[in-house]
Design a protein around this motif. Sequence first.
Motif, short mmCIF file in Angstrom:
data_model
loop_
_atom_site.label_atom_id
_atom_site.label_comp_id
_atom_site.label_asym_id
_atom_site.label_seq_id
_atom_site.Cartn_x
_atom_site.Cartn_y
_atom_site.Cartn_z
N SER A 160 -6.52 0.22 -1.63
CA SER A 160 -8.28 -1.11 -1.54
C SER A 160 -9.12 -0.45 -2.95
CB SER A 160 -8.99 -0.33 -0.37
OG SER A 160 -9.46 0.69 -0.46
N ARG A 161 -9.68 0.33 -3.75
CA ARG A 161 -9.98 0.60 -4.64
C ARG A 161 -11.65 -0.20 -4.05
NH1 ARG A 161 -8.14 -0.13 -9.75
NH2 ARG A 161 -10.28 0.84 -10.44
N HIS A 217 -11.31 11.02 4.45
CA HIS A 217 -12.76 10.43 3.82
C HIS A 217 -13.99 11.54 4.74
CE1 HIS A 217 -15.89 8.91 1.76
NE2 HIS A 217 -16.72 8.00 3.00
N TYR A 258 0.97 -0.98 0.21
CA TYR A 258 0.21 -0.16 -0.04
C TYR A 258 1.24 1.25 0.11
CZ TYR A 258 -3.96 2.77 1.71
OH TYR A 258 -4.46 4.45 1.15
C1 LIG Z 1 -8.57 16.23 -6.78
C2 LIG Z 1 -9.27 15.27 -6.45
C3 LIG Z 1 -10.46 14.74 -6.42
C4 LIG Z 1 -11.00 13.73 -5.30
N1 LIG Z 1 -12.25 13.20 -5.34
C5 LIG Z 1 -12.71 12.08 -4.63
C6 LIG Z 1 -13.93 12.23 -4.93
O1 LIG Z 1 -15.27 12.74 -5.23
N2 LIG Z 1 -14.42 10.85 -4.37
C7 LIG Z 1 -13.29 9.82 -3.19
O2 LIG Z 1 -14.29 8.42 -2.60
N3 LIG Z 1 -12.17 10.11 -3.39
C8 LIG Z 1 -11.58 11.30 -3.69
N4 LIG Z 1 -10.44 11.80 -3.48
C9 LIG Z 1 -9.02 11.24 -2.91
C10 LIG Z 1 -8.70 9.46 -3.34
O3 LIG Z 1 -8.47 10.71 -4.90
C11 LIG Z 1 -9.64 8.31 -3.81
O4 LIG Z 1 -10.01 8.55 -2.57
C12 LIG Z 1 -8.55 7.51 -3.72
O5 LIG Z 1 -7.60 7.87 -4.92
C13 LIG Z 1 -9.52 6.71 -4.30
O6 LIG Z 1 -9.20 4.71 -4.00
P1 LIG Z 1 -8.87 3.75 -3.31
O7 LIG Z 1 -9.95 3.48 -2.59
O8 LIG Z 1 -8.51 2.66 -4.42
O9 LIG Z 1 -8.35 4.91 -2.45
P2 LIG Z 1 -7.41 4.15 -0.80
O10 LIG Z 1 -6.18 4.74 -1.23
O11 LIG Z 1 -7.18 2.19 -1.15
O12 LIG Z 1 -8.05 4.68 0.69
C14 LIG Z 1 -9.09 4.14 1.57
C15 LIG Z 1 -10.82 5.55 1.36
O13 LIG Z 1 -10.18 6.30 2.06
C16 LIG Z 1 -10.98 7.00 1.73
N5 LIG Z 1 -9.49 8.16 1.12
C17 LIG Z 1 -8.52 8.08 0.38
N6 LIG Z 1 -7.37 9.44 0.12
C18 LIG Z 1 -8.42 9.59 0.80
C19 LIG Z 1 -7.82 11.58 0.74
N7 LIG Z 1 -6.95 11.99 0.00
N8 LIG Z 1 -9.13 12.35 1.25
C20 LIG Z 1 -10.57 11.51 1.45
N9 LIG Z 1 -10.17 10.67 1.11
C21 LIG Z 1 -9.69 9.74 1.30
C22 LIG Z 1 -11.71 6.75 0.08
O14 LIG Z 1 -12.67 6.62 0.61
C23 LIG Z 1 -10.66 5.33 -0.17
O15 LIG Z 1 -11.18 4.77 -0.68
C24 LIG Z 1 -9.98 12.51 -4.69
C25 LIG Z 1 -8.73 13.36 -5.03
C26 LIG Z 1 -8.65 14.37 -5.87
C27 LIG Z 1 -6.68 15.08 -5.52
#
Ligand SMILES: Cc1cc2nc3c(=O)[nH]c(=O)nc-3n(C[C@H](O)[C@H](O)[C@H](O)COP(=O)(O)OP(=O)(O)OC[C@H]3O[C@@H](n4cnc5c(N)ncnc54)[C@H](O)[C@@H]3O)c2cc1C
Length: 490
Positions: free
Chosen positions: A229-230, A272, A214
Motif C-alpha cells: 500500500s505504501r 500495526h 499484494y
Molecule cells: C526491523 C523492522 C522495522 C520496522 N519499522 C517500522 C516502522 O518504523 N514503521 C512502520 O510503519 N513499520 C515498520 N516495520 C514494518 C513494515 O516493514 C512496514 O510497516 C511496511 O513495510 C510498510 O509498507 P506498506 O505501508 O507498503 O505496508 P503494507 O504491507 O501495505 O501494510 C499496511 C500497513 O500495515 C502496517 N504493517 C505492515 N506490516 C507490518 C508489520 N510487520 N508490523 C506492524 N505493522 C505492519 C503498516 O502500518 C503498513 O503501512 C518494520 C519492520 C521491520 C522488520
Amino acid sequence: MTQEYSIFWFKRDLRIQDNPALINAIKHGLKVIPIYIFEPDLINDNHYANRHFLFVKQSLENINKQIKSWNSFIYVFHDDALAVFKSISAKLAIKYVFSTEETGIKKTFDRDILVKKFLKKSNVKWIETQNNGVTRGIKNRDDWMQNWYNYMTSNILNINIEKSVSPFIKKTEFPTFENLGYPYIKEENNFQKGGETLAHNILDDFISNRHVNYNHHISKPAESRTSCSRLSPYIAWGNISIRQVFHATQIAKKNGGNKRAISSFSSRLRWHCHFIQKFENECRIEYEPVNKAFNNIQYTHNEDHQIAWETGKTGYPLIDACMRCLNQTGYINFRMRAMLLSFYTHNLLMEWKNASPHLARQFLDFEPGIHFPQIQMQAGLTGINTLRVYNPIKQAKDQDPKGLFIKKWIPELKDVPEEYIHEPHKMPPLEEAFLGLSFSKTYPKPIVNIKETSRISKNRIWEIRNSIQAKKESLKVLEKHVIPNIKRNS
Ligand SMILES: Cc1cc2nc3c(=O)[nH]c(=O)nc-3n(C[C@H](O)[C@H](O)[C@H](O)COP(=O)(O)OP(=O)(O)OC[C@H]3O[C@@H](n4cnc5c(N)ncnc54)[C@H](O)[C@@H]3O)c2cc1C
C-alpha cells in the motif's frame, strides 16, 4: 471576564478527518488554538532525520490548505514543548489542552511528564484521546482483539469544513509558516510527500488497483514498491487513521476487490496496532530486550562493519542494494527490513541497539512502537517467536532472481552477468577482465563469512533461549503481549 481557550496539540495525528481528539476539542466549545511544535530535542535525536520533519511540514501545509476556508492556520513553534506551553499561557487564558495519546520514545514520554506537571500546576486540564485502538494501562490482551474490532468498525468522525464555522482562533501573535520560515528543514525530493489529501489518494489507488498482487509481491524489494500500500508514513504521522483504512478494506471486499489480498492487508493493520500496544505496555524495550535473559549476549562492535552496513558496502549485493535504496528513498519492504536487521545481528554479530538509530533515520515511516519490537523480534530476543536468520544470497536468488533490483541500486554491478550477480566475488578475474569489467576495484568482497557467523549467532541465541531464566521470562512475555488464539509470529 477573561476569554478562555483550548489548545489542540497536533502530534502524530496530522489530519483533520477522523481525529477523535480534535473532535473532542471542538465539542468542548471554547475557541481552539491549533499548534504544532518542532522540538529541538527530537530534531537532534539520532532516530530522526530531515526527511521526517519535511514530511511533517508538508502535512501541516496540507492541513492549512484544507482550513483556508475557515481563514485559520496551525501555529508552529520551534522550541521545547514546556517552553511553548509556558509562553502561550503567559499570553492567553488556557482552560484545556487536547491531544492524541503518543506511544513514543523515552524523550517524548519524559517531555509529556514535564508538560503534564506544568499544566496541572496552572489549572489547565490536558485531555488525551486514544490512538488507533491502542489502550493505555492494560495489563493483558484478553479483550484486546474484540475491542480493536469494535473500534475499527465504529463510525468515522468527519468534519464538514465547508459547512461549519471555524472552531479555531482567528488571529494571534503566534508564529505560522508564513512568518516563521523553516531554515532547519531542507527540501528533498526523493521521498513520499506528506499530507492528508495524498494519504487518501494513495489509499484509493491501492484499493482500486494496486492491491491485486499484494500477496504475490510482498517480499520482493522491487515489485512490493507498488504492490504494497505504501501507506506506512501516512499512518505513522497520522495523515490517515487506521479506522479510515480499515473501513476502505471492508468496502473493497464488498465491491469485488481481491478478498485474499485485502484480508492479508487488513491483518497488517491490526499488527500495526498490536506492535504499538506492546511498546505502550513496555516502553523499556527501547533500551533492553523484551526477554531480559538476552541481556547477557556478548556482542562485538566493529566500526568499519557499521559503516559498510549503513552505506551499503558489505559485499552482499542484496543487502547493499536494499540499504542504498532505503537511504535514498526512505522505504524498503518488510522482508528486506528483516533481512537488513538479521544481517546486522546474526552475521555482523553486532548489537541491535546500534542498528536501530540508522534504520529509524532512514525509515520515513519511523514508528517507535513498531520499530523496537520488530528489531528485537528479528534479532531473536523475544524467546517466543521463530528464530529467523536470513541468508542474503538465498533471499537475492528468491526475491530478485535476475538481479534487476541489485543492478538498479548498485551501479558498480550493472554489467555483471546474471549468473554472478548474487555473488560477484565468485566471478574469476580473467572473466571480469575479458568482459571489460572492473567492479572488483570498487565493489567490496563479502566482509564476513555468513555461514560461520550465522552458526555462531544461532548457537548463542539457542543457548540462552533454552536457559531457565529465558523460559521464565518468555512466560511473562506471553502473558503480557500475546493475544489469545493468535499466531505466535506477530
Ligand atoms: C526491523 C523492522 C522495522 C520496522 N519499522 C517500522 C516502522 O518504523 N514503521 C512502520 O510503519 N513499520 C515498520 N516495520 C514494518 C513494515 O516493514 C512496514 O510497516 C511496511 O513495510 C510498510 O509498507 P506498506 O505501508 O507498503 O505496508 P503494507 O504491507 O501495505 O501494510 C499496511 C500497513 O500495515 C502496517 N504493517 C505492515 N506490516 C507490518 C508489520 N510487520 N508490523 C506492524 N505493522 C505492519 C503498516 O502500518 C503498513 O503501512 C518494520 C519492520 C521491520 C522488520
